[in-house]
Design a protein around this motif. Structure first.
Motif, short mmCIF file in Angstrom:
data_model
loop_
_atom_site.label_atom_id
_atom_site.label_comp_id
_atom_site.label_asym_id
_atom_site.label_seq_id
_atom_site.Cartn_x
_atom_site.Cartn_y
_atom_site.Cartn_z
N GLN A 123 0.53 -1.35 -0.36
CA GLN A 123 -0.27 0.37 -0.13
C GLN A 123 0.39 1.47 -0.18
OE1 GLN A 123 -3.65 -0.58 -0.67
NE2 GLN A 123 -3.24 -2.18 -0.95
N ALA A 124 2.01 0.55 -0.31
CA ALA A 124 3.27 2.28 -0.27
C ALA A 124 2.75 3.44 -1.13
CB ALA A 124 4.46 1.51 0.37
N ILE A 125 2.32 4.36 -0.60
CA ILE A 125 2.75 5.96 -1.79
C ILE A 125 4.84 6.40 -1.53
CG2 ILE A 125 1.68 8.02 -2.25
CD1 ILE A 125 0.23 5.18 -2.20
N SER A 179 9.36 -2.10 -8.55
CA SER A 179 10.19 -4.17 -7.71
C SER A 179 9.48 -4.51 -7.06
CB SER A 179 11.30 -3.62 -9.16
OG SER A 179 11.65 -2.96 -7.44
N GLN A 180 9.37 -3.46 -5.95
CA GLN A 180 9.06 -4.00 -4.43
C GLN A 180 7.51 -3.87 -4.78
OE1 GLN A 180 11.52 -4.29 -2.41
NE2 GLN A 180 12.54 -4.44 -4.75
N ASN A 181 6.62 -3.53 -5.47
CA ASN A 181 5.23 -3.95 -5.14
C ASN A 181 4.33 -2.86 -4.46
OD1 ASN A 181 2.86 -5.35 -6.68
ND2 ASN A 181 3.50 -6.61 -5.09
N VAL A 182 4.90 -1.81 -4.66
CA VAL A 182 4.00 -0.20 -4.25
C VAL A 182 2.92 -0.07 -4.60
CG1 VAL A 182 6.91 0.26 -3.14
CG2 VAL A 182 5.01 1.49 -5.09
N HIS A 183 2.18 0.49 -3.86
CA HIS A 183 1.14 1.21 -3.98
C HIS A 183 0.26 2.35 -5.52
CE1 HIS A 183 -3.44 0.93 -5.02
NE2 HIS A 183 -3.00 2.87 -4.58
N LYS A 184 1.63 3.00 -5.38
CA LYS A 184 1.47 4.06 -6.08
C LYS A 184 3.13 4.55 -6.53
CE LYS A 184 -1.06 8.25 -7.58
NZ LYS A 184 -2.28 7.77 -8.67
N VAL A 185 3.05 5.38 -7.76
CA VAL A 185 4.10 5.84 -8.05
C VAL A 185 3.79 7.39 -8.71
CG1 VAL A 185 6.33 6.38 -8.80
CG2 VAL A 185 6.18 3.93 -8.04
N TYR A 186 4.55 8.22 -8.05
CA TYR A 186 4.71 9.48 -8.47
C TYR A 186 6.44 9.88 -9.00
CZ TYR A 186 0.33 10.95 -5.75
OH TYR A 186 -1.11 10.71 -5.17
N GLN A 212 -0.58 1.57 -14.27
CA GLN A 212 -1.64 2.10 -13.65
C GLN A 212 -1.65 2.42 -12.14
OE1 GLN A 212 -2.79 -1.83 -13.59
NE2 GLN A 212 -2.67 -2.99 -11.90
N ARG A 213 -0.10 1.90 -11.66
CA ARG A 213 0.42 2.66 -10.69
C ARG A 213 1.30 3.95 -10.21
NH1 ARG A 213 3.99 -2.47 -8.20
NH2 ARG A 213 4.35 -2.38 -10.46
N THR A 214 1.60 4.23 -11.87
CA THR A 214 2.28 5.74 -11.78
C THR A 214 1.32 7.23 -12.14
OG1 THR A 214 2.62 4.67 -14.17
CG2 THR A 214 4.52 4.09 -12.67
N SER A 215 1.76 8.02 -11.69
CA SER A 215 1.60 9.09 -12.31
C SER A 215 2.95 10.33 -12.70
CB SER A 215 0.43 9.96 -10.99
OG SER A 215 -0.38 8.96 -10.68
N GLU A 254 -0.27 11.34 2.02
CA GLU A 254 1.11 11.19 2.96
C GLU A 254 1.81 10.06 2.24
OE1 GLU A 254 0.86 11.87 7.78
OE2 GLU A 254 -0.44 10.21 6.74
N VAL A 255 3.00 10.26 1.77
CA VAL A 255 3.63 9.32 1.19
C VAL A 255 4.49 8.60 2.08
CG1 VAL A 255 3.49 10.88 -1.14
CG2 VAL A 255 5.69 10.86 0.45
N ASP A 256 5.53 7.62 1.94
CA ASP A 256 6.20 6.40 2.78
C ASP A 256 7.16 6.85 1.91
OD1 ASP A 256 3.88 4.51 3.69
OD2 ASP A 256 3.56 4.66 1.70
#
Length: 175
Positions: free
Chosen positions: A19-21, A38-45, A64-67, A83-85
């Motif tokens: 679920q990491a952002i 590669s760490q299978n996070v939820h979203k990357v900005y 779908q996980r990238t913006s 908030e981001v991790d």
């Protein structure tokens, strides 16, 4: 020895989960975005100011996980409303791009301030500093900003035997 980028990934890895952002504040070729995905996070900005670099990286890594945003990192609060991790910055210039385009002290300090406010408690941020000609001033300004913070811990990783080489600032938010 490991590169500063590899060390930044090792430092960031413990806070990554499904679920990491995350934020790749200086997208470039997307090495940090690749690492996050590669760490299978939820979203990357991701933020990148150079249009051609942005387009090629977006085309290669878009899912779908990238913006991704073709704006400077000093605009991240306009696009991130959670908030981001984890956040990674690589300051300086993009080696395969226009070498006259470099990160600048004022926009970088603004971006780091915003990043600190977006970072969750126990979240981690890695700043890879490149003290090239204009980067020396930028690094000093960012370090002064960090020294004035009361809610973070910061470690500096540096090669003592080589002057003007890249170094790393590792940050964890305490409260």
């Amino acid at each position: 020895m490991k590169s500063m980028v590899d060390l930044s990934h090792e430092f960031i890895r413990p806070v990554l989960h499904k679920q990491a952002i995350c934020v790749d504040a200086t997208l470039g070729q997307g090495k940090d975005t690749d690492f996050f995905l590669s760490q299978n996070v939820h979203k990357v900005y991701g933020f990148e100011i150079q249009r051609d670099v942005f387009e090629s990286t977006k085309e290669r890594l878009d899912d779908q996980r990238t913006s991704f945003y073709n704006v400077g990192h000093e605009h991240m609060e306009e696009y991130i409303h959670e908030e981001v991790d984890a956040i990674i910055f690589n300051f300086g210039y993009f080696p395969q791009g226009d070498l006259k385009i470099t990160t600048q002290s004022s926009s970088s300090v603004s971006a780091v301030k915003q990043a600190l406010s977006l970072l969750k408690v126990k979240g981690r941020m890695a700043l890879v500093m490149y003290p090239h000609e204009s980067g020396v001033k930028e690094a000093k300004c960012i370090e002064e900003l960090l020294k004035a913070q009361e809610n973070i811990q910061v470690q500096k990783v540096q090669n003592l035997l080589v002057e003007h080489c890249p170094y790393l600032l590792l940050i964890e938010k305490r409260r």
